[in-house]
Write an enzyme that holds these catalytic residues in place. Structure first.
Site, PDB file in Angstrom:
ATOM      1  NE  ARG A  58      -3.926  -1.884   2.479  1.00  0.00           N
ATOM      2  CZ  ARG A  58      -4.897  -1.893   3.374  1.00  0.00           C
ATOM      3  NH1 ARG A  58      -4.918  -0.978   4.339  1.00  0.00           N
ATOM      4  NH2 ARG A  58      -5.850  -2.808   3.331  1.00  0.00           N
ATOM      5  CG  ASP A  60       2.243   6.343   2.807  1.00  0.00           C
ATOM      6  OD1 ASP A  60       1.456   5.436   3.140  1.00  0.00           O
ATOM      7  OD2 ASP A  60       3.293   6.600   3.428  1.00  0.00           O
ATOM      8  CE1 TYR A 122       7.471   1.480  -1.954  1.00  0.00           C
ATOM      9  CE2 TYR A 122       8.461  -0.475  -0.986  1.00  0.00           C
ATOM     10  CZ  TYR A 122       7.342   0.296  -1.261  1.00  0.00           C
ATOM     11  OH  TYR A 122       6.104  -0.137  -0.848  1.00  0.00           O
ATOM     12  NE  ARG A 214       6.988  10.015   2.342  1.00  0.00           N
ATOM     13  CZ  ARG A 214       5.832  10.514   2.811  1.00  0.00           C
ATOM     14  NH1 ARG A 214       4.756   9.752   2.889  1.00  0.00           N
ATOM     15  NH2 ARG A 214       5.769  11.771   3.192  1.00  0.00           N
TER      16      ARG A 214
END
Length: 262
Positions: A58, A60, A122, A214
């Site tokens: 999921r 953001d 990522y 992040r």
């Protein structure tokens, strides 16, 4: 009561790319534009019934994807007269312009894009020129100050392996939940993308907590700017407290790059 709908016996998986800017994240939310909501609406129009989906991760609000994987179950007879090529074309015609279904294939029945994933990758783009990015402003974080990527790589080494990453996730999302994860790679590479200098962070692991990548990038940037020494990252890990880490790097620089299955 007879409904005329066969029981699902077939699992399909979509590889999906999207620009996260128009969406309030991947997961469906009532009254909000989301990637999952768009995909499920398109599937409902195609199959004339609600179709629930499962994603590999999921993302953001504002986070992008290049290789998100989304699975769903249907009945084999619902595919009658359809090819994957025509389904792919229909899905792309019915979804938001910021979403692209890049591939569609059949998986073993019961396959889960989330639970069967063994590795997620990522990438985070940091624009390092003195002026903001012209071509990729919505896909990068502009940091005009010099960054010591050697120090960042040294600090990143402390994050590789299995650790409790409670300090690197949104505090509310960690309450009462396991926060140990295995990270196999955190690396940095200087690249020119569309002629613009970028520092590209690659983060690879089995799974990630809410905002974990992040927070990792934001923490490592503090080291790169000389605000903290590389070994400080060990203290952040040991604290198991979100307040110990750096800021969340902005969402627009992050892209879910790929997902690997066994």
């Amino acid at each position: 009561m007879e409904t005329g709908i066969s029981q699902p016996d077939t699992t399909l998986a979509m590889t999906v790319a999207y620009n996260g800017a128009p969406f309030c994240g991947f997961a469906r939310q009532p009254g909000q534009a989301t990637v999952q909501g768009e995909l499920e609406h398109a599937l409902e129009l195609l199959f004339r019934r609600p179709v629930l989906t499962t994603c590999a991760g999921r993302t953001d609000a504002g986070v992008h994807a290049r290789g998100q994987v989304v699975s769903f179950d249907i009945a084999a007879d619902e595919l009658a007269g359809r090819t994957f090529r025509t389904l792919l074309r229909s899905l792309n015609a019915l979804t938001h312009d910021a979403i692209m279904v890049r591939a569609l294939d059949e998986r073993p029945f019961g396959f889960s894009a989330r639970f069967d994933a063994v590795e997620r990758t990522y990438k985070y783009l940091i624009a390092t020129d003195g002026t903001p990015s012209l071509f990729l402003p919505g896909f990068s974080w502009h940091i005009p100050q010099p960054l010591d990527d050697g120090a960042m790589a040294e600090a990143a080494a402390h994050l590789v392996g299995e650790h409790d990453f409670k300090s690197f996730c949104m505090a509310a999302s960690a309450e009462g939940k396991p926060t140990c994860r295995y990270v196999s790679e955190v690396s940095f590479e200087r690249q020119a993308i569309m002629g613009e200098p970028m520092l590209v962070a690659t983060v690879r692991g089995n799974a990630f907590l809410h905002s974990m990548v992040r927070t990792m990038v934001g923490t490592l940037v503090l080291v790169g700017r000389g605000k903290r020494p590389p070994e400080w990252v060990d203290d952040v890990l040991a604290a198991c407290d979100r307040a110990a880490a750096g800021e969340n790097a902005p969402a627009q620089g992050l892209t879910l790059w790929s997902v690997r299955y066994g």
